[in-house]
Design an enzyme around this catalytic site. Structure first.
Site, short mmCIF file in Angstrom:
data_model
loop_
_atom_site.label_atom_id
_atom_site.label_comp_id
_atom_site.label_asym_id
_atom_site.label_seq_id
_atom_site.Cartn_x
_atom_site.Cartn_y
_atom_site.Cartn_z
CG MET A 10 -1.85 -1.22 1.25
SD MET A 10 -2.62 -1.52 2.86
CE MET A 10 -1.24 -2.24 3.76
CB THR A 83 0.19 2.09 4.61
OG1 THR A 83 -0.75 3.15 4.42
CG2 THR A 83 -0.51 0.98 5.34
CB THR A 85 -3.61 6.13 4.52
OG1 THR A 85 -3.02 7.31 3.98
CG2 THR A 85 -5.12 6.22 4.37
CB CYS A 196 2.33 9.57 2.56
SG CYS A 196 2.09 8.43 1.18
CB THR A 197 5.18 4.60 3.48
OG1 THR A 197 4.09 4.09 2.70
CG2 THR A 197 4.89 4.42 4.97
#
Length: 233
Positions: A10, A83, A85, A196-197
């Site tokens: 993701m 992730t 999110t 965010c990764t």
């Protein structure tokens, strides 16, 4: 050495970074031919992304709960969700297993506090910037969290999903992020959390007027600390 369980995919662009960073750090600490014991469950991001944008968070949570259970059944001794999110559903994932869940906000917040940086700008998906699941955990560690304005949030979010998650790295998009970072600096941010990764694929320390707190690297470091906790270095 403990076995790390990664929930990835993701996107897989940043999951590959987790794998690289964890193995590099284990090698650096234990020796040139050493590597980490890792299990990875890489999900199909398509259904997860559709659930995110439709607000069907329960559907996304079910996918990740299943991944966590399979990792535990396979011998993983912790869960690392690759992730930011999807930490929105972290309580669901934690409840699905009996092994430790290493929360990404704890790693980022600890690094900020250790650096003496108490006012941070947060970049990430719109979900991460606008909802409280990550911000509240950072605030609980004593941080003040600033986010971009609405127009800037839309730019940051679009670039993540339309470019970074599919491996597109653009100088024009980097410049847009730099302008957002400058705006956060003008509002008092002392450092920027790359929440965010995928963002660290685009923005490196040399691209930012402020220090960066890269959640991908910090989360991977927390996984290394966990796996080597009982090792004699």
């Amino acid at each position: 050495m403990r076995t790390i369980g990664l929930i990835g995919g993701m996107s897989w662009e940043s999951s590959a970074e987790y794998y690289r960073i964890i193995n590099q750090q284990v090698r650096d600490r234990l020796g040139p031919l050493r590597s980490a014991q890792i299990l990875m469950y890489s999900v199909d991001f398509g259904p997860v992304e559709q659930a995110q944008h439709a607000g069907r968070w329960d559907d996304a949570a079910l996918i990740l709960e299943g991944a966590a259970r399979q990792l535990q059944a396979g011998g993983a001794e912790c869960i690392v969700l690759c992730t930011n999110t999807m930490h929105l559903v972290a309580p669901r994932i934690e409840a699905a297993v009996s092994i430790p869940f290493l929360h990404i906000a704890d790693a980022a917040g600890s690094a900020a506090v250790e650096a003496g940086t108490l006012t941070v700008g947060l970049l990430g998906t719109a979900f991460t910037m606008e909802q409280d699941f990550l911000k509240s955990r950072l605030v609980a560690q004593g941080l003040t969290v600033l986010v971009p304005n609405e127009a800037e949030r839309k730019i940051v979010h679009r670039i993540i999903y339309e470019e970074l998650c599919v491996g597109i790295i653009s100088d024009a998009s980097r410049q847009q992020y730099q302008r957002v970072i400058e705006s956060l600096a003008a509002c008092g941010a002392q450092a920027i959390i790359l929440g965010c990764t995928e963002i660290s694929l685009l923005i490196k320390p040399e691209h930012s007027a402020l220090p960066l707190l890269d959640t991908t690297e910090l989360h991977a470091q927390a996984a290394v600390a966990f796996t080597l906790e009982d090792q004699v270095i």
